[in-house]
Scaffold this motif. Structure first.
Motif, PDB file in Angstrom:
ATOM      1  N   GLU A 156       0.818  -1.222   0.000  1.00  0.00           N
ATOM      2  CA  GLU A 156       0.000   0.000   0.000  1.00  0.00           C
ATOM      3  C   GLU A 156       0.852   1.272   0.000  1.00  0.00           C
ATOM      4  OE1 GLU A 156      -0.487  -2.563   2.024  1.00  0.00           O
ATOM      5  OE2 GLU A 156      -2.321  -3.346   1.109  1.00  0.00           O
ATOM      6  N   ASN A 157       2.086   1.146   0.456  1.00  0.00           N
ATOM      7  CA  ASN A 157       2.945   2.329   0.534  1.00  0.00           C
ATOM      8  C   ASN A 157       3.816   2.540  -0.702  1.00  0.00           C
ATOM      9  OD1 ASN A 157       2.039   3.291   2.988  1.00  0.00           O
ATOM     10  ND2 ASN A 157       3.486   2.085   4.178  1.00  0.00           N
ATOM     11  N   ILE A 158       3.736   1.645  -1.667  1.00  0.00           N
ATOM     12  CA  ILE A 158       4.522   1.832  -2.903  1.00  0.00           C
ATOM     13  C   ILE A 158       3.844   2.903  -3.760  1.00  0.00           C
ATOM     14  CG2 ILE A 158       5.352   0.731  -5.013  1.00  0.00           C
ATOM     15  CD1 ILE A 158       5.432  -1.905  -3.563  1.00  0.00           C
ATOM     16  N   PRO A 159       4.589   3.933  -4.158  1.00  0.00           N
ATOM     17  CA  PRO A 159       3.970   4.977  -4.974  1.00  0.00           C
ATOM     18  C   PRO A 159       3.233   4.426  -6.199  1.00  0.00           C
ATOM     19  CG  PRO A 159       6.146   5.684  -4.264  1.00  0.00           C
ATOM     20  CD  PRO A 159       6.001   4.257  -3.824  1.00  0.00           C
ATOM     21  N   ALA A 160       3.817   3.433  -6.853  1.00  0.00           N
ATOM     22  CA  ALA A 160       3.178   2.877  -8.055  1.00  0.00           C
ATOM     23  C   ALA A 160       1.836   2.235  -7.711  1.00  0.00           C
ATOM     24  CB  ALA A 160       4.088   1.843  -8.715  1.00  0.00           C
ATOM     25  N   HIS A 161       1.725   1.683  -6.507  1.00  0.00           N
ATOM     26  CA  HIS A 161       0.440   1.093  -6.106  1.00  0.00           C
ATOM     27  C   HIS A 161      -0.603   2.187  -5.891  1.00  0.00           C
ATOM     28  CE1 HIS A 161      -2.396  -1.712  -4.311  1.00  0.00           C
ATOM     29  NE2 HIS A 161      -2.580  -0.831  -3.345  1.00  0.00           N
ATOM     30  N   LYS A 162      -0.166   3.269  -5.239  1.00  0.00           N
ATOM     31  CA  LYS A 162      -1.099   4.387  -5.035  1.00  0.00           C
ATOM     32  C   LYS A 162      -1.544   4.937  -6.392  1.00  0.00           C
ATOM     33  CE  LYS A 162       1.953   5.578  -1.273  1.00  0.00           C
ATOM     34  NZ  LYS A 162       2.809   6.590  -0.632  1.00  0.00           N
ATOM     35  N   LEU A 163      -0.586   5.039  -7.311  1.00  0.00           N
ATOM     36  CA  LEU A 163      -0.910   5.531  -8.646  1.00  0.00           C
ATOM     37  C   LEU A 163      -1.854   4.567  -9.356  1.00  0.00           C
ATOM     38  CD1 LEU A 163      -0.359   7.572 -10.980  1.00  0.00           C
ATOM     39  CD2 LEU A 163       1.514   6.095 -11.675  1.00  0.00           C
ATOM     40  N   GLU A 164      -1.609   3.264  -9.168  1.00  0.00           N
ATOM     41  CA  GLU A 164      -2.409   2.260  -9.866  1.00  0.00           C
ATOM     42  C   GLU A 164      -3.885   2.328  -9.462  1.00  0.00           C
ATOM     43  OE1 GLU A 164      -1.697   0.609 -12.379  1.00  0.00           O
ATOM     44  OE2 GLU A 164      -3.411  -0.738 -12.487  1.00  0.00           O
ATOM     45  N   LEU A 165      -4.119   2.649  -8.183  1.00  0.00           N
ATOM     46  CA  LEU A 165      -5.510   2.780  -7.734  1.00  0.00           C
ATOM     47  C   LEU A 165      -6.228   3.835  -8.574  1.00  0.00           C
ATOM     48  CD1 LEU A 165      -5.007   2.747  -3.858  1.00  0.00           C
ATOM     49  CD2 LEU A 165      -6.129   0.971  -5.222  1.00  0.00           C
ATOM     50  N   ILE A 166      -5.495   4.865  -8.918  1.00  0.00           N
ATOM     51  CA  ILE A 166      -6.108   5.957  -9.678  1.00  0.00           C
ATOM     52  C   ILE A 166      -6.110   5.647 -11.175  1.00  0.00           C
ATOM     53  CG2 ILE A 166      -5.930   8.431 -10.186  1.00  0.00           C
ATOM     54  CD1 ILE A 166      -4.464   8.515  -7.336  1.00  0.00           C
ATOM     55  N   SER A 167      -4.986   5.118 -11.664  1.00  0.00           N
ATOM     56  CA  SER A 167      -4.935   4.853 -13.111  1.00  0.00           C
ATOM     57  C   SER A 167      -5.880   3.713 -13.490  1.00  0.00           C
ATOM     58  CB  SER A 167      -3.503   4.565 -13.576  1.00  0.00           C
ATOM     59  OG  SER A 167      -2.978   3.456 -12.941  1.00  0.00           O
ATOM     60  N   SER A 168      -6.181   2.805 -12.548  1.00  0.00           N
ATOM     61  CA  SER A 168      -7.128   1.731 -12.869  1.00  0.00           C
ATOM     62  C   SER A 168      -8.515   2.324 -13.148  1.00  0.00           C
ATOM     63  CB  SER A 168      -7.196   0.716 -11.723  1.00  0.00           C
ATOM     64  OG  SER A 168      -7.717   1.304 -10.556  1.00  0.00           O
ATOM     65  N   VAL A 169      -8.866   3.369 -12.408  1.00  0.00           N
ATOM     66  CA  VAL A 169     -10.154   4.049 -12.630  1.00  0.00           C
ATOM     67  C   VAL A 169     -10.105   4.842 -13.933  1.00  0.00           C
ATOM     68  CG1 VAL A 169     -11.658   5.885 -11.733  1.00  0.00           C
ATOM     69  CG2 VAL A 169     -10.728   4.145 -10.182  1.00  0.00           C
ATOM     70  N   PHE A 170      -8.958   5.470 -14.176  1.00  0.00           N
ATOM     71  CA  PHE A 170      -8.782   6.209 -15.432  1.00  0.00           C
ATOM     72  C   PHE A 170      -8.971   5.259 -16.621  1.00  0.00           C
ATOM     73  CE2 PHE A 170      -5.816   7.364 -18.870  1.00  0.00           C
ATOM     74  CZ  PHE A 170      -6.304   8.613 -19.218  1.00  0.00           C
ATOM     75  N   LYS A 171      -8.315   4.092 -16.534  1.00  0.00           N
ATOM     76  CA  LYS A 171      -8.409   3.130 -17.639  1.00  0.00           C
ATOM     77  C   LYS A 171      -9.857   2.687 -17.855  1.00  0.00           C
ATOM     78  CE  LYS A 171      -3.911   1.073 -16.586  1.00  0.00           C
ATOM     79  NZ  LYS A 171      -3.331  -0.063 -15.859  1.00  0.00           N
ATOM     80  N   ARG A 172     -10.542   2.384 -16.753  1.00  0.00           N
ATOM     81  CA  ARG A 172     -11.908   1.849 -16.849  1.00  0.00           C
ATOM     82  C   ARG A 172     -12.870   2.875 -17.459  1.00  0.00           C
ATOM     83  NH1 ARG A 172     -15.642  -0.195 -18.036  1.00  0.00           N
ATOM     84  NH2 ARG A 172     -17.099  -1.604 -16.988  1.00  0.00           N
ATOM     85  N   ASN A 173     -12.650   4.135 -17.119  1.00  0.00           N
ATOM     86  CA  ASN A 173     -13.606   5.165 -17.526  1.00  0.00           C
ATOM     87  C   ASN A 173     -13.207   5.963 -18.757  1.00  0.00           C
ATOM     88  OD1 ASN A 173     -15.862   5.375 -15.335  1.00  0.00           O
ATOM     89  ND2 ASN A 173     -13.961   4.991 -14.244  1.00  0.00           N
ATOM     90  N   PHE A 174     -11.908   6.011 -19.030  1.00  0.00           N
ATOM     91  CA  PHE A 174     -11.481   6.930 -20.088  1.00  0.00           C
ATOM     92  C   PHE A 174     -10.602   6.273 -21.166  1.00  0.00           C
ATOM     93  CE2 PHE A 174     -11.867   9.505 -16.115  1.00  0.00           C
ATOM     94  CZ  PHE A 174     -13.060  10.141 -16.460  1.00  0.00           C
ATOM     95  N   THR A 175     -10.475   4.951 -21.152  1.00  0.00           N
ATOM     96  CA  THR A 175      -9.710   4.304 -22.228  1.00  0.00           C
ATOM     97  C   THR A 175     -10.515   3.150 -22.832  1.00  0.00           C
ATOM     98  OG1 THR A 175      -8.589   2.592 -20.924  1.00  0.00           O
ATOM     99  CG2 THR A 175      -7.548   4.770 -20.960  1.00  0.00           C
ATOM    100  N   ALA A 176     -10.267   2.884 -24.105  1.00  0.00           N
ATOM    101  CA  ALA A 176     -10.993   1.824 -24.803  1.00  0.00           C
ATOM    102  C   ALA A 176     -10.656   0.455 -24.227  1.00  0.00           C
ATOM    103  CB  ALA A 176     -10.656   1.879 -26.289  1.00  0.00           C
ATOM    104  N   MET A 177      -9.377   0.197 -24.001  1.00  0.00           N
ATOM    105  CA  MET A 177      -8.971  -1.123 -23.498  1.00  0.00           C
ATOM    106  C   MET A 177      -9.514  -1.372 -22.096  1.00  0.00           C
ATOM    107  SD  MET A 177      -7.552  -3.234 -25.433  1.00  0.00           S
ATOM    108  CE  MET A 177      -6.752  -4.467 -24.405  1.00  0.00           C
ATOM    109  N   GLY A 178      -9.627  -0.319 -21.329  1.00  0.00           N
ATOM    110  CA  GLY A 178     -10.174  -0.463 -19.977  1.00  0.00           C
ATOM    111  C   GLY A 178     -11.632  -0.876 -20.005  1.00  0.00           C
ATOM    112  N   ARG A 179     -12.316  -0.503 -21.077  1.00  0.00           N
ATOM    113  CA  ARG A 179     -13.731  -0.888 -21.201  1.00  0.00           C
ATOM    114  C   ARG A 179     -13.858  -2.273 -21.824  1.00  0.00           C
ATOM    115  NH1 ARG A 179     -14.190   4.517 -23.334  1.00  0.00           N
ATOM    116  NH2 ARG A 179     -14.956   5.946 -21.742  1.00  0.00           N
ATOM    117  N   ILE A 180     -12.954  -2.562 -22.796  1.00  0.00           N
ATOM    118  CA  ILE A 180     -13.062  -3.833 -23.534  1.00  0.00           C
ATOM    119  C   ILE A 180     -12.507  -5.000 -22.716  1.00  0.00           C
ATOM    120  CG2 ILE A 180     -12.257  -5.066 -25.595  1.00  0.00           C
ATOM    121  CD1 ILE A 180     -12.074  -2.236 -26.943  1.00  0.00           C
ATOM    122  N   ALA A 181     -11.334  -4.808 -22.130  1.00  0.00           N
ATOM    123  CA  ALA A 181     -10.681  -5.908 -21.399  1.00  0.00           C
ATOM    124  C   ALA A 181     -10.155  -5.418 -20.054  1.00  0.00           C
ATOM    125  CB  ALA A 181      -9.550  -6.475 -22.254  1.00  0.00           C
TER     126      ALA A 181
END
Lengths: 443, 209
Positions: free
Chosen positions: A61-86
């Motif tokens: 939980e304290n790794i910066p990349a993990h903190k970033l991933e929590l946010i980028s996972s939402v970005f991918k799901r909502n704002f990228t095609a691949m996040g919606r498709i797969a």
């Protein structure tokens, strides 16, 4: 822990509309740079130990990349095609109550926005820019920790973040002026209030009149010695702090910045000088114009730059033998890494003290003390804050210095707690205090 | 040029077009208009970010993880060498022996580097926790691509699977994290410009005193 319950209650009460609004605000904070950052992380994990949280508590939980991933996972799901498709393939996740809770924990509870991960990222992702967008989204959803928001509300309501009344402020200044006269032996030594057309408007952290009047006295003594044409504002515009930098509500942050701009206009000053405060400098110098969407018609400087100028111009003279105890310097993240002021304080200290010892690492690689990012105002994360400050305590101990100079009052508060917790047995001072002690006063 | 080579060419076209689309999409988020007065030169920051700022000694994170950094460098060198080898195969070019030796060295190093990184991702619990399937797929595609390129330098029999693998890699590249081959550059540019403008880059100090 009532605070915890309150935040939990707000989380439980989140509606789909709240979540959508949060997403919209998050999206509105993203520009091309952030869109690039959110597409870049390769999960190499090398950023882990650049973070003082992870260095002191080695969890995922304290790794910066993990903190970033929590946010980028939402970005991918909502704002990228691949996040919606797969979504499963690329790690895209929906923004829901659980994710909002994880965001709060990550961006408020495990990050001081110090940006040390940015300079250590192998790709070059400026993670705090993303975390600030996430904090803004959470703010829209009512998920800013109450005590942090209360600090912002104080500034909006009272013109300073500690709700100091005008009478108290003016009385304190007058009392410090008497101290200045005693100390300098000059009955004409003044701390001007509301001096029209003064060259410099000096701003301070409310902690100075409230808890550390000697810091203000030291700055005043330096101005007196340099024969500076300066003033303080008696009304709104004397407080340099801006916790809008931490709740990431740009509108509120802009309103607080406007106090400084109004005071500059009201008093007709040429240079806004920010006292020793990292986030205050970052907010006024760098973010303020962005929040207000306009360039200032005046210059903004740190008092560190000003003292450096005085020394270069021979306006003040110092006798370093007056400060014989070994000194080390803490680099506040918002002043140094994010503020670009790296050398002025060093040039000043080298002339003000006999023995100046650098911490390792230092400058843009320096560790956050743990008190940044609004952490000092969020009681619920106190244990993490003190633990993460262990890296700073280690740096201080290894320096062997007996005085830690910190040009930031937030950092000073945290360092005082670290001093006690880690039994460092050091004194903690500002640069101006060291300079004031070393001043060679004309007969 | 065979049908297989044509397939690779089409995959390259797909990768280039899709990456261009991703780049334009990211750019469409808009450039932030800045009002604060710069303290430094963004251009100098960008130059630093792409030069000395990438040196191992400029990053504590790298100095603390030199084996992983080395494996990463080898992996990327291997994949890039294999990519450079595609036109050699397509146009049946002869490579001088020292170049061929270098190609074999780099592609083999790429395979080893990729394998090391894959193992680290599997074995290290924190890194595993940080990973999604895309991390493994991307690594395996890249490593296999370098391995088959190495095999092709030894025997032309490997050409068919290598070309097929090339198509897979190129088609997948914009879809997963391999897109960082584009966004690495834009990200580093933005980082350099940000810190350059603020006067932090190029730095006056180092992480050691």
């Amino acid at each position: 822990m009532p605070e915890l319950d309150e935040l939990e209650t707000r989380l439980v009460g989140l509606t789909e509309t709240d979540i959508q609004r949060g997403l919209e605000v998050f999206r509105s904070k993203l520009k091309a740079a952030e869109a690039s950052y959110l597409n870049s992380c390769v999960h190499c994990g090398l950023c882990a130990d650049s973070c003082h949280y992870h260095r002191m508590d080695s969890t995922l939980e304290n790794i910066p990349a993990h903190k970033l991933e929590l946010i980028s996972s939402v970005f991918k799901r909502n704002f990228t095609a691949m996040g919606r498709i797969a979504p499963g393939l690329v790690g895209a996740k929906p923004f829901n109550r659980e994710m909002a809770k994880a965001w709060v924990d990550a961006v408020f509870g495990r990050c001081s926005l110090c940006g040390r991960c940015s300079v250590n990222c192998t790709i070059g992702i400026a993670l705090p820019r993303i975390f600030r967008a996430a904090r803004a989204a959470l703010g829209t959803m009512g998920l800013v920790p109450t005590d942090l928001q209360a600090t912002v509300d104080n500034s909006l309501k009272h013109g300073n973040n500690m709700a100091v009344t005008k009478d108290d402020w003016v009385e304190t200044v007058q009392w410090i002026e008497e101290e200045l006269q005693t100390e300098t032996g000059d009955p004409g030594a003044k701390i001007p209030l509301d001096k029209q057309g003064a060259k410099v408007l000096f701003t301070v952290n409310p902690r100075e009149p409230k808890f550390f009047p000697l810091s203000l006295l030291a700055s005043a003594k330096v101005f007196w010695a340099a024969r500076e044409d300066w003033t303080l504002a008696s009304d709104n515009g004397w407080d340099l702090t801006n916790y809008g930098l931490f709740n990431c509500n740009d509108e509120q942050a802009g309103a607080i910045t406007q106090n400084l701009v109004d005071a500059m206009e009201r008093l007709g000053c040429q240079t806004l000088v920010i006292g020793e405060c990292g986030h205050g400098y970052g907010a006024a110098r760098w973010e303020g114009p962005e929040w207000l969407r306009k360039s200032y018609p005046f210059e903004v400087k740190s008092i560190l730059e000003l003292m450096d100028e005085y020394l270069r111009a021979g306006r003040i003279r110092l006798d370093s033998s007056k400060n014989p105890i070994p000194v080390t310097l803490h680099d506040p993240c918002n002043l140094v890494r994010h503020g670009g002021i790296c050398e002025a304080q060093r040039r000043v200290l080298r002339q003000a003290v006999d023995s100046f010892i650098e911490m390792t690492p230092n400058r843009e690689h320096n560790f956050c003390c743990g008190g940044g990012g609004g952490q000092l105002a969020m009681a619920r994360y106190k244990q993490r804050r003190i633990r993460s400050g262990g890296m700073k305590a280690k740096q201080i101990r290894e320096s062997g210095a007996k005085i830690v100079v910190a040009p930031c009052h937030n950092c000073i508060d945290q360092l005082m707690e670290l001093n006690k917790e880690y039994k460092l047995n050091v004194q903690i001072k500002t640069v101006a205090e060291m300079v004031a002690d070393a001043l060679v006063l004309d007969a | 040029m065979t049908t297989l080579h044509l397939g690779v060419l089409l995959a390259i076209a797909w990768a280039v077009l899709t990456m261009t689309f991703l780049h334009l999409k990211a750019k469409s988020y808009g450039i932030r208009k800045l009002y604060s007065k710069p303290a430094g030169d963004p251009a100098k920051g960008v130059v630093y970010a792409f030069t000395l700022g990438m040196a191992p000694w400029a990053k504590e994170s790298v100095m603390m993880n030199l084996p992983s950094y080395g494996a990463g460098l080898a992996f990327h060198a291997g994949v890039l060498t294999a990519l450079g080898l595609l036109p050699v195969a397509a146009f049946r070019l002869e490579l001088p022996s020292f170049v061929l030796f270098s190609v074999r060295l780099f592609t083999l190093a790429g395979v080893v580097g990729g394998f090391v990184l894959l193992m680290k991702r599997l074995v290290n619990p924190q890194l595993r926790g940080l990973s999604c399937p895309d991390d493994f797929v991307s690594n395996i595609l890249g490593s296999t691509f370098a391995l088959l390129a190495f095999a092709w330098t030894l025997s032309p029999v490997a050409e068919v699977p290598w070309m097929a693998e090339a198509m897979l890699l190129l088609i997948y590249a914009p879809l997963g994290k391999i897109r960082h081959c584009l966004f690495f550059f834009t990200t580093r540019y933005h980082l350099g410009a940000f810190f350059g403008r603020r006067g932090t880059f190029p730095p006056g100090g180092r992480f050691h005193a």
